[in-house]
Each structure stands twice: as structure tokens, then as C-alpha cells.
Design a protein around this motif. Structure first.
Motif, PDB file in Angstrom:
ATOM      1  N   GLU A 112     -20.298  15.072  -2.698  1.00 27.17           N
ATOM      2  CA  GLU A 112     -19.687  15.955  -3.686  1.00 27.17           C
ATOM      3  C   GLU A 112     -20.700  16.991  -4.174  1.00 27.17           C
ATOM      4  N   LYS A 113     -20.287  18.253  -4.216  1.00 32.25           N
ATOM      5  CA  LYS A 113     -21.151  19.320  -4.734  1.00 32.25           C
ATOM      6  C   LYS A 113     -21.002  19.369  -6.254  1.00 32.25           C
ATOM      7  N   ARG A 114     -22.127  19.237  -6.954  1.00 30.51           N
ATOM      8  CA  ARG A 114     -22.138  19.340  -8.405  1.00 30.51           C
ATOM      9  C   ARG A 114     -23.162  20.394  -8.795  1.00 30.51           C
ATOM     10  N   ASP A 115     -22.660  21.571  -9.149  1.00 31.48           N
ATOM     11  CA  ASP A 115     -23.532  22.695  -9.469  1.00 31.48           C
ATOM     12  C   ASP A 115     -24.459  22.952  -8.280  1.00 31.48           C
ATOM     13  N   ILE A 116     -25.784  22.834  -8.453  1.00 31.36           N
ATOM     14  CA  ILE A 116     -26.697  23.133  -7.351  1.00 31.36           C
ATOM     15  C   ILE A 116     -26.982  21.912  -6.476  1.00 31.36           C
ATOM     16  N   ALA A 117     -26.542  20.738  -6.926  1.00 35.96           N
ATOM     17  CA  ALA A 117     -26.905  19.502  -6.231  1.00 35.96           C
ATOM     18  C   ALA A 117     -25.738  18.933  -5.433  1.00 35.96           C
ATOM     19  N   TYR A 118     -26.067  18.025  -4.513  1.00 35.44           N
ATOM     20  CA  TYR A 118     -25.081  17.229  -3.800  1.00 35.44           C
ATOM     21  C   TYR A 118     -25.227  15.774  -4.251  1.00 35.44           C
ATOM     22  N   VAL A 119     -24.122  15.153  -4.597  1.00 37.15           N
ATOM     23  CA  VAL A 119     -24.119  13.748  -4.977  1.00 37.15           C
ATOM     24  C   VAL A 119     -23.476  12.947  -3.847  1.00 37.15           C
ATOM     25  N   SER A 158     -28.523  11.778  -5.829  1.00 34.94           N
ATOM     26  CA  SER A 158     -28.342  13.225  -5.867  1.00 34.94           C
ATOM     27  C   SER A 158     -29.448  13.898  -5.068  1.00 34.94           C
ATOM     28  N   LEU A 159     -29.083  14.952  -4.329  1.00 36.57           N
ATOM     29  CA  LEU A 159     -30.039  15.742  -3.561  1.00 36.57           C
ATOM     30  C   LEU A 159     -30.186  17.121  -4.190  1.00 36.57           C
ATOM     31  N   ILE A 160     -31.434  17.512  -4.495  1.00 40.89           N
ATOM     32  CA  ILE A 160     -31.683  18.869  -4.948  1.00 40.89           C
ATOM     33  C   ILE A 160     -31.585  19.801  -3.746  1.00 40.89           C
ATOM     34  N   PRO A 161     -31.409  21.102  -3.946  1.00 40.17           N
ATOM     35  CA  PRO A 161     -31.267  22.034  -2.825  1.00 40.17           C
ATOM     36  C   PRO A 161     -32.426  21.961  -1.829  1.00 40.17           C
ATOM     37  N   HIS A 162     -33.662  21.782  -2.315  1.00 34.74           N
ATOM     38  CA  HIS A 162     -34.810  21.713  -1.410  1.00 34.74           C
ATOM     39  C   HIS A 162     -34.669  20.547  -0.440  1.00 34.74           C
ATOM     40  N   SER A 163     -34.323  19.355  -0.964  1.00 35.83           N
ATOM     41  CA  SER A 163     -34.177  18.171  -0.108  1.00 35.83           C
ATOM     42  C   SER A 163     -33.016  18.334   0.865  1.00 35.83           C
ATOM     43  N   ALA A 164     -31.934  18.965   0.404  1.00 37.48           N
ATOM     44  CA  ALA A 164     -30.778  19.188   1.280  1.00 37.48           C
ATOM     45  C   ALA A 164     -31.127  20.140   2.417  1.00 37.48           C
ATOM     46  N   ASP A 165     -32.000  21.118   2.125  1.00 39.10           N
ATOM     47  CA  ASP A 165     -32.359  22.125   3.124  1.00 39.10           C
ATOM     48  C   ASP A 165     -33.433  21.633   4.090  1.00 39.10           C
ATOM     49  N   THR A 167     -34.339  18.370   4.858  1.00 43.46           N
ATOM     50  CA  THR A 167     -34.151  17.077   5.504  1.00 43.46           C
ATOM     51  C   THR A 167     -32.773  17.021   6.155  1.00 43.46           C
ATOM     52  N   ILE A 168     -32.581  16.026   7.007  1.00 41.81           N
ATOM     53  CA  ILE A 168     -31.284  15.915   7.695  1.00 41.81           C
ATOM     54  C   ILE A 168     -30.181  15.459   6.761  1.00 41.81           C
ATOM     55  N   LEU A 169     -30.541  14.969   5.553  1.00 41.09           N
ATOM     56  CA  LEU A 169     -29.501  14.504   4.642  1.00 41.09           C
ATOM     57  C   LEU A 169     -28.561  15.626   4.229  1.00 41.09           C
ATOM     58  N   GLY A 170     -29.067  16.845   4.151  1.00 43.40           N
ATOM     59  CA  GLY A 170     -28.210  17.968   3.801  1.00 43.40           C
ATOM     60  C   GLY A 170     -27.110  18.220   4.816  1.00 43.40           C
ATOM     61  N   ARG A 171     -27.301  17.754   6.039  1.00 47.76           N
ATOM     62  CA  ARG A 171     -26.324  17.940   7.111  1.00 47.76           C
ATOM     63  C   ARG A 171     -25.352  16.771   7.233  1.00 47.76           C
ATOM     64  N   LYS A 172     -25.667  15.676   6.530  1.00 50.73           N
ATOM     65  CA  LYS A 172     -24.820  14.492   6.634  1.00 50.73           C
ATOM     66  C   LYS A 172     -23.515  14.685   5.867  1.00 50.73           C
ATOM     67  N   GLN A 173     -22.466  14.027   6.373  1.00 48.86           N
ATOM     68  CA  GLN A 173     -21.131  14.114   5.769  1.00 48.86           C
ATOM     69  C   GLN A 173     -20.565  12.714   5.577  1.00 48.86           C
ATOM     70  N   ALA A 174     -19.467  12.622   4.857  1.00 52.50           N
ATOM     71  CA  ALA A 174     -18.793  11.333   4.689  1.00 52.50           C
ATOM     72  C   ALA A 174     -18.475  10.737   6.057  1.00 52.50           C
ATOM     73  N   GLY A 175     -18.768   9.464   6.203  1.00 46.64           N
ATOM     74  CA  GLY A 175     -18.551   8.780   7.475  1.00 46.64           C
ATOM     75  C   GLY A 175     -19.811   8.625   8.297  1.00 46.64           C
ATOM     76  N   ASP A 176     -20.877   9.361   7.947  1.00 43.79           N
ATOM     77  CA  ASP A 176     -22.137   9.253   8.687  1.00 43.79           C
ATOM     78  C   ASP A 176     -22.919   8.023   8.237  1.00 43.79           C
ATOM     79  N   TYR A 177     -23.696   7.474   9.177  1.00 38.34           N
ATOM     80  CA  TYR A 177     -24.517   6.312   8.892  1.00 38.34           C
ATOM     81  C   TYR A 177     -25.935   6.735   8.501  1.00 38.34           C
TER      82      TYR A 177
END
Length: 215
Positions: A112-119, A158-165, A167-177
Motif C-alpha cells: 500500500e502506498k502511504r504518502d511517500i512510503a510503501y507499507v 514500511s519502505l522509505i523511497p530510498h529503500s524502495a529505489d 533494493t529489490i523490495l521496491g519491485r516486489k508486489q502482492a503474491g511475491d515471496y
């Protein structure tokens, strides 16, 4: 030992599969300036040993136990991975103490996107959740993250924008391991509380730990 602060993303150049193990070749120029044979590099949070390298890539073996307990068995050529070299004495500990020994595989239930972060809500097995506490640390695909909340079958981070950009976690989606490693300090504390240490001289107790800021 590692810290869970990802240094760079590498790319899988190739995989040679055996019956119950495989050899992985990873392009990783950014972290190979001081590499030596036998060095440890965490790949998506899994501690692997460098068996061969040059200025552009390194090769490591993935044993049957690692295949059984981690997501590395699902990797494919050209896929990106999180990379971190082992901690050196004197380095800043920006994350938390990470062994690179994966406890279990989790699955992303929601992103889920919450403001600048992903939860992220990540489903995890009971033994991992047992050592997961709000505001505590957990390693997800090698990334040190702070736990927001713990639910009956999952936890949120929660992932800050830097970590999302970066690391591979920023590319992960629901259903990923994802690979999960719980905080080793919590496991040691529980063991000491169960055994009582030296029963004649030990002063370790829940109240002692609370008074001294451990939780």
C-alpha cells in the motif's frame, strides 16, 4: 555478520543447476573492489561464500539446505538481487545485527502506498512472528526494516523511497515471496531467560532487561 543495509543490486548472469544444489553467477561491479576468495556476501539476505570472481562478477554455491529454506531456488537469469558485504569491525551499524541465516520464507499479502512510503503486509510462519515485535527489527530479503505492527499471521513494515529505489523490495508486489530473518538478539534473550544462565549467580530476568532498556 551483516547489517541489513543493502550496498547495491546485482544481476543474475547465470545459474548452473545440480540435482539438489546450484551455482550462481552474479554481476556485481559495485561491491567487488576488495573481494577475496572465501568472503561472505549476502544475496537477498542469504549468506553465500565467494568461490570465484573477477572485477565484474562473482560465483557462489547454493547448497540443498539453502535451496529448501530460501527463495534463491526461484531465481532466474537477469533477475536482480540485493547485495551486502560482511560487516567490518569499526563500520557503522546502520541497521541491526543480521546473520544471513534465513529463518523462513514469507509472502507479501499487500502493498500500500502511504504518502511517500510503501507499507507491506507480509505473511510469516509462527516461529518468525514469535520473535517479531512492534518497533523491533526484521530482515526482509536482506533489508533491515522496522516492524510497524504484528498481526496473528503477518506483520507490517514500511519502505522509505530510498529503500524502495535501491533494493529489490521496491519491485516486489502482492503474491511475491521474500526471505525472512528474525532478530537474533530476541532469540538469545529468550534462551537465557529459559535456562536462567548460571542459576547461582545470574541476575537476568524480565524486570532486569526492562530496567536496562532492552524492551
Amino acid at each position: 555478520m551483516f547489517t541489513g543495509i543493502i550496498e547495491s543490486m546485482g544481476r543474475v548472469r547465470g545459474i548452473k543447476r545440480g540435482a539438489q544444489s546450484f551455482q550462481i553467477d552474479i554481476q556485481a561491479e559495485a561491491i567487488l573492489d576488495d573481494v577475496k576468495l572465501g568472503d561472505s556476501i549476502a544475496v537477498n539476505g542469504v549468506c553465500l561464500t565467494v568461490t570465484s570472481y573477477d572485477a565484474q562478477h562473482f560465483i557462489a554455491d547454493v547448497m540443498p539446505e539453502t535451496m529448501d529454506k530460501t527463495t534463491l531456488k526461484h531465481l532466474k537469469p537477469d533477475e536482480y538481487v540485493n547485495l551486502e558485504r560482511a560487516l567490518r569491525l569499526g563500520d557503522r551499524l546502520g541497521g541491526h545485527i543480521v546473520q544471513g541465516h534465513v529463518d523462513a520464507v514469507g509472502i507479501i499479502k499487500a502493498k500500500e502506498k502511504r504518502d511517500i512510503a510503501y507499507v507491506y503486509t507480509i505473511k510469516a510462519p509462527g516461529p518468525v512472528l514469535h520473535y517479531t515485535v512492534p518497533k523491533g527489527s526484521i530482515t526482509v530479503d536482506g533489508v533491515s526494516l522496522t516492524v510497524i505492527n504484528v498481526l496473528p499471521d503477518s506483520f507490517t513494515v514500511s519502505l522509505i523511497p530510498h529503500s524502495a529505489d535501491k533494493t529489490i523490495l521496491g519491485r516486489k508486489q502482492a503474491g511475491d515471496y521474500v526471505n525472512l530473518e528474525s532478530d537474533i538478539l530476541g532469540r538469545y534473550i529468550e534462551k537465557l531467560l529459559q535456562t536462567g544462565g548460571d542459576k547461582e549467580t545470574s541476575t537476568l530476568s524480565v524486570s532486569f532487561l526492562a530496567e536496562n532498556g532492552f524492551f
